[in-house]
Design a protein around this motif. Structure first.
Motif, PDB file in Angstrom:
ATOM      1  N   ARG A   1     -81.768  31.753-120.923  1.00 19.48           N
ATOM      2  CA  ARG A   1     -82.317  30.692-120.423  1.00 19.48           C
ATOM      3  C   ARG A   1     -83.243  29.795-121.479  1.00 19.48           C
ATOM      4  O   ARG A   1     -83.347  28.532-121.642  1.00 19.48           O
ATOM      5  CB  ARG A   1     -83.653  31.040-119.594  1.00 19.48           C
ATOM      6  N   ARG A   2     -83.148  30.426-122.998  1.00 19.49           N
ATOM      7  CA  ARG A   2     -83.902  29.570-123.609  1.00 19.49           C
ATOM      8  C   ARG A   2     -82.880  28.840-124.525  1.00 19.49           C
ATOM      9  O   ARG A   2     -83.217  27.964-125.519  1.00 19.49           O
ATOM     10  CB  ARG A   2     -84.579  30.639-124.728  1.00 19.49           C
ATOM     11  N   ILE A   3     -81.715  29.057-124.115  1.00 18.51           N
ATOM     12  CA  ILE A   3     -80.466  28.094-124.937  1.00 18.51           C
ATOM     13  C   ILE A   3     -80.716  26.540-124.339  1.00 18.51           C
ATOM     14  O   ILE A   3     -81.041  26.308-123.094  1.00 18.51           O
ATOM     15  CB  ILE A   3     -79.178  28.572-124.668  1.00 18.51           C
ATOM     16  N   ASP A   4     -80.459  25.501-125.288  1.00 16.96           N
ATOM     17  CA  ASP A   4     -80.695  24.356-124.935  1.00 16.96           C
ATOM     18  C   ASP A   4     -79.645  23.771-123.766  1.00 16.96           C
ATOM     19  O   ASP A   4     -78.441  24.119-123.780  1.00 16.96           O
ATOM     20  CB  ASP A   4     -80.433  23.270-126.010  1.00 16.96           C
ATOM     21  N   GLY A   5     -79.933  23.366-122.917  1.00 14.46           N
ATOM     22  CA  GLY A   5     -78.995  22.800-121.740  1.00 14.46           C
ATOM     23  C   GLY A   5     -78.807  23.871-120.565  1.00 14.46           C
ATOM     24  O   GLY A   5     -78.156  23.550-119.778  1.00 14.46           O
ATOM     25  N   VAL A   6     -79.623  24.989-120.694  1.00 15.21           N
ATOM     26  CA  VAL A   6     -79.375  25.936-119.587  1.00 15.21           C
ATOM     27  C   VAL A   6     -80.501  25.703-118.669  1.00 15.21           C
ATOM     28  O   VAL A   6     -81.633  25.858-119.230  1.00 15.21           O
ATOM     29  CB  VAL A   6     -79.606  27.417-120.349  1.00 15.21           C
ATOM     30  N   LEU A   7     -80.338  25.516-117.454  1.00  6.84           N
ATOM     31  CA  LEU A   7     -81.611  25.551-116.235  1.00  6.84           C
ATOM     32  C   LEU A   7     -81.902  26.819-115.617  1.00  6.84           C
ATOM     33  O   LEU A   7     -83.024  27.230-115.458  1.00  6.84           O
ATOM     34  CB  LEU A   7     -80.990  24.703-115.018  1.00  6.84           C
ATOM     35  N   ASP A   8     -80.825  27.766-115.735  1.00  9.87           N
ATOM     36  CA  ASP A   8     -81.206  28.968-115.091  1.00  9.87           C
ATOM     37  C   ASP A   8     -80.175  30.025-115.410  1.00  9.87           C
ATOM     38  O   ASP A   8     -78.828  29.488-115.894  1.00  9.87           O
ATOM     39  CB  ASP A   8     -81.408  29.110-113.636  1.00  9.87           C
ATOM     40  N   ALA A   9     -80.358  31.182-115.477  1.00  6.41           N
ATOM     41  CA  ALA A   9     -79.262  32.412-115.944  1.00  6.41           C
ATOM     42  C   ALA A   9     -79.594  33.734-115.368  1.00  6.41           C
ATOM     43  O   ALA A   9     -80.733  34.099-115.167  1.00  6.41           O
ATOM     44  CB  ALA A   9     -79.255  32.435-117.457  1.00  6.41           C
ATOM     45  N   ARG A  10     -78.595  34.631-114.975  1.00  4.14           N
ATOM     46  CA  ARG A  10     -78.802  35.823-114.760  1.00  4.14           C
ATOM     47  C   ARG A  10     -77.647  36.721-115.425  1.00  4.14           C
ATOM     48  O   ARG A  10     -76.406  36.280-115.435  1.00  4.14           O
ATOM     49  CB  ARG A  10     -78.380  35.957-113.074  1.00  4.14           C
ATOM     50  N   GLN A  11     -78.256  37.705-116.192  1.00  2.00           N
ATOM     51  CA  GLN A  11     -77.085  38.602-116.927  1.00  2.00           C
ATOM     52  C   GLN A  11     -76.986  39.875-116.365  1.00  2.00           C
ATOM     53  O   GLN A  11     -78.169  40.658-116.244  1.00  2.00           O
ATOM     54  CB  GLN A  11     -77.751  38.645-118.236  1.00  2.00           C
ATOM     55  N   TYR A  12     -75.680  40.546-115.962  1.00  2.00           N
ATOM     56  CA  TYR A  12     -75.532  41.671-115.468  1.00  2.00           C
ATOM     57  C   TYR A  12     -75.128  42.622-116.605  1.00  2.00           C
ATOM     58  O   TYR A  12     -73.964  42.134-117.153  1.00  2.00           O
ATOM     59  CB  TYR A  12     -74.738  41.681-114.224  1.00  2.00           C
ATOM     60  N   THR A  13     -75.793  43.871-116.565  1.00  3.11           N
ATOM     61  CA  THR A  13     -75.093  44.703-117.464  1.00  3.11           C
ATOM     62  C   THR A  13     -74.157  45.829-116.935  1.00  3.11           C
ATOM     63  O   THR A  13     -74.577  46.007-115.758  1.00  3.11           O
ATOM     64  CB  THR A  13     -76.199  45.779-118.202  1.00  3.11           C
ATOM     65  N   VAL A  14     -72.983  45.977-117.180  1.00  3.48           N
ATOM     66  CA  VAL A  14     -71.823  46.726-116.385  1.00  3.48           C
ATOM     67  C   VAL A  14     -71.413  47.846-117.250  1.00  3.48           C
ATOM     68  O   VAL A  14     -70.826  47.414-118.535  1.00  3.48           O
ATOM     69  CB  VAL A  14     -70.928  45.625-115.922  1.00  3.48           C
ATOM     70  N   PRO A  15     -71.434  48.804-116.853  1.00  2.00           N
ATOM     71  CA  PRO A  15     -70.844  50.030-117.510  1.00  2.00           C
ATOM     72  C   PRO A  15     -69.304  49.951-117.457  1.00  2.00           C
ATOM     73  O   PRO A  15     -68.837  49.448-116.552  1.00  2.00           O
ATOM     74  CB  PRO A  15     -71.263  51.479-116.817  1.00  2.00           C
ATOM     75  N   VAL A  16     -68.639  50.432-118.520  1.00  2.00           N
ATOM     76  CA  VAL A  16     -67.172  50.233-118.669  1.00  2.00           C
ATOM     77  C   VAL A  16     -66.964  51.690-117.940  1.00  2.00           C
ATOM     78  O   VAL A  16     -66.893  52.728-118.407  1.00  2.00           O
ATOM     79  CB  VAL A  16     -66.843  50.302-120.064  1.00  2.00           C
ATOM     80  N   PRO A  17     -66.060  51.350-116.990  1.00  2.00           N
ATOM     81  CA  PRO A  17     -65.757  52.542-116.077  1.00  2.00           C
ATOM     82  C   PRO A  17     -64.842  53.680-116.814  1.00  2.00           C
ATOM     83  O   PRO A  17     -65.019  54.732-116.445  1.00  2.00           O
ATOM     84  CB  PRO A  17     -64.638  51.928-114.746  1.00  2.00           C
ATOM     85  N   ALA A  18     -63.790  53.122-117.608  1.00  2.00           N
ATOM     86  CA  ALA A  18     -63.312  54.166-118.261  1.00  2.00           C
ATOM     87  C   ALA A  18     -64.146  55.149-119.140  1.00  2.00           C
ATOM     88  O   ALA A  18     -63.850  56.359-119.351  1.00  2.00           O
ATOM     89  CB  ALA A  18     -62.010  53.457-119.174  1.00  2.00           C
ATOM     90  N   ALA A  19     -65.254  54.368-119.646  1.00  6.28           N
ATOM     91  CA  ALA A  19     -65.951  55.248-120.610  1.00  6.28           C
ATOM     92  C   ALA A  19     -66.777  56.360-119.760  1.00  6.28           C
ATOM     93  O   ALA A  19     -66.955  57.399-120.228  1.00  6.28           O
ATOM     94  CB  ALA A  19     -66.924  54.228-121.284  1.00  6.28           C
ATOM     95  N   VAL A  20     -67.069  55.891-118.588  1.00  2.00           N
ATOM     96  CA  VAL A  20     -67.898  56.677-117.538  1.00  2.00           C
ATOM     97  C   VAL A  20     -67.202  57.968-117.371  1.00  2.00           C
ATOM     98  O   VAL A  20     -67.533  59.067-117.350  1.00  2.00           O
ATOM     99  CB  VAL A  20     -68.545  55.852-116.332  1.00  2.00           C
ATOM    100  N   GLU A  21     -65.797  57.522-116.936  1.00  2.88           N
ATOM    101  CA  GLU A  21     -64.861  58.587-116.427  1.00  2.88           C
ATOM    102  C   GLU A  21     -64.533  59.498-117.629  1.00  2.88           C
ATOM    103  O   GLU A  21     -64.404  60.893-117.329  1.00  2.88           O
ATOM    104  CB  GLU A  21     -63.524  58.023-115.963  1.00  2.88           C
TER     105      GLU A  21
END
Lengths: 323, 323
Positions: free
Chosen positions: A158-178
């Motif tokens: 959101r602090r980047i110029d030109g961004v009104l809103d943002a959502r960031q998802y952290t996702v585990p890599v399935p192969a690593a978990v397995e």
């Protein structure tokens, strides 16, 4: 036990809900730095100005401090621990030892009991790491986070110029978990453990290619990860990305005897990160209240809490029903 | 800390291995009801007759009692807790309150500290139930066991006429586990939660149809389950069924706020049930030793142990490395 809330954002609201689910707890007040007239609790709870909190000493057993770890809690918790039993959710892992020492000094001086870094990480995930390493000393730990919203990473976009809103998802890599669950003890780089999915609402006419490049190249936050950036409308953001889900897994694999392998896994899948965290803070407040009444003062963490002290049930009931 | 083992079966052997993985622990002796000359520890550990244990008072800090829950531990633990700090793995859930009271009386009288019902269920699974219910009060718990060998059920089959050897695996029903994980809060009968797989070596000429019927109709043990019986050779038993794997999951699902759902899961996948249990008992012995030195006497369970006391690391190290 009588509780009060200091700070009424997402986490404070979660604590208000959590108190309703714990029949042995009542909420005596909410303290806010905003104008109390603009704060509307879900229930019929008095709202007071934060700066008048000393006038309310004696009205509650434990104060749950619901501030941010970057600037709020390092100031608030040591200050408030001088006058009250407190619980916070300080989550800047690297600064926990310093925060502990400052809160410990303040709480000990006033004869109060403070618990810092409650929540699920630090918190329940820390417990999972401690228990697993104590009972399976020869092994290796892995912690995966997500799929869930990282508020720190969303703020950074959101602090980047030109961004009104943002959502960031952290996702585990399935192969690593397995691979970890299968006991393969892989050596995993940052990039191999998690990916980052970003949903961004750009201002009209903003240079999307530049925004995407600035996100992907941002050091610490995104540069070490495989990051995807998807531009969406403000309407789509509102429809699909207003929740704060999170979760993850702590997995320890190890060996005993003549090569017998074991896998211990603790995992969470949460629709609401702040509401789940709030439930943990209320249980910790119960333990803080009991330990203070037994004369145990100073700063504690979840590692110092006998599990029985988190439960409303008596030790005899716990042995009968849960052991 | 100095430890001793009382009873040298599978669990006692597991404790001997576990002590080797804990650099702060040493094993001063093994006590056995058999002829000590017939007992061969993996390491160079002295073996003494069980009845001479009082002569060895002062040689160890904690005695780990490795007996069976049916007849051994109800006698042994109260008796030994009069003279020593002890840990046992008493696992007859319904009799825990009585066992607790008897051990508490014995330990308190002698100024000793006793911990009963250590292991993974009762034990780590009990902790998972307690923590999850304390932090998510409105919800439902499910415990699934297996896939793993139930020694009690294997023994029950071995008592049938014409059976030379038997191994029984308890297996969770995958559809039931998935429904719980999905937060569907199903109501599950005994039959819907677990199935039982039996591998049986029959005596030459034995009536296999009768053996199968006697197993499947056995009350409490098999009648309430979907049970499969497979007859195998003694050779196949030796090749494929000599391990003691086990495991399972404790899952709690619940809601907070305006209907947000959460799933908490603790799961274990163990190659060796007794060796994993032994690792827990050694960590519990560490806590018992510390608590006794602090003056906390009487009977405890894992619910009374602050997690930090299970770890060889100092509180400051734990906060820095694991919180």
């Amino acid at each position: 036990m009588k509780l009060a809330i200091y700070g009424y954002g997402n986490l404070g609201k979660g604590v208000e809900y959590a108190v309703l689910q714990n029949p042995d707890a009542t909420l005596t007040g909410i303290f806010t730095r905003r104008d109390p007239a603009t704060v509307h609790p879900a229930g019929n709870i008095p709202v007071y100005p934060a700066k008048e909190i000393l006038k309310h000493a004696g009205e509650f057993d434990v104060l749950i401090i619901c501030g941010g770890s970057a600037t709020d809690l390092p100031e608030m918790t040591p200050l408030l621990a001088q006058s009250f039993n407190v619980v916070d959710s300080f989550d800047t892992h690297a600064n926990i030892p310093l925060h502990f020492d400052r809160v410990n000094l303040a709480a000990t001086g006033g004869g109060h009991t403070a618990l810092i870094s409650g929540g699920w990480d630090p918190g329940m995930f820390s417990l999972a790491r401690l228990y697993a390493s104590a009972i399976l000393p020869e092994g290796q730990d892995y912690t995966f986070w997500g799929r869930g919203v990282s508020q720190g990473h969303s703020d950074a976009i959101r602090r980047i110029d030109g961004v009104l809103d943002a959502r960031q998802y952290t996702v585990p890599v399935p192969a690593a978990v397995e691979a970890v669950r299968a006991g393969k003890n892989p050596t995993l780089s940052t990039r191999e453990k998690h990916t980052r999915e970003c949903y961004v609402v750009a201002a009209p006419g903003a240079d999307k290619a530049r925004i995407e490049r600035e996100i992907k190249e941002m050091p610490n936050y995104f540069a070490d990860y495989d990051t995807t950036v998807t531009f969406i409308s403000a309407e789509e953001m509102k429809q699909n990305h207003m929740g704060l889900p999170h979760g993850g897994s702590v997995i320890r694999t190890g060996k005993t005897g003549n090569g017998n392998r074991h896998v211990i896994e603790y995992s969470l899948k949460l629709d609401s990160n702040p509401e789940f965290t709030a439930g943990i803070l209320v249980a910790l407040a119960r333990a803080v209240d009991r330990m203070n009444k037994r004369g145990r003062t100073g700063c504690l963490t979840i590692f110092d809490i006998a599990p029985a002290d988190l439960s409303p049930l008596s030790p005899a009931e716990l042995r009968k029903k849960m052991l």
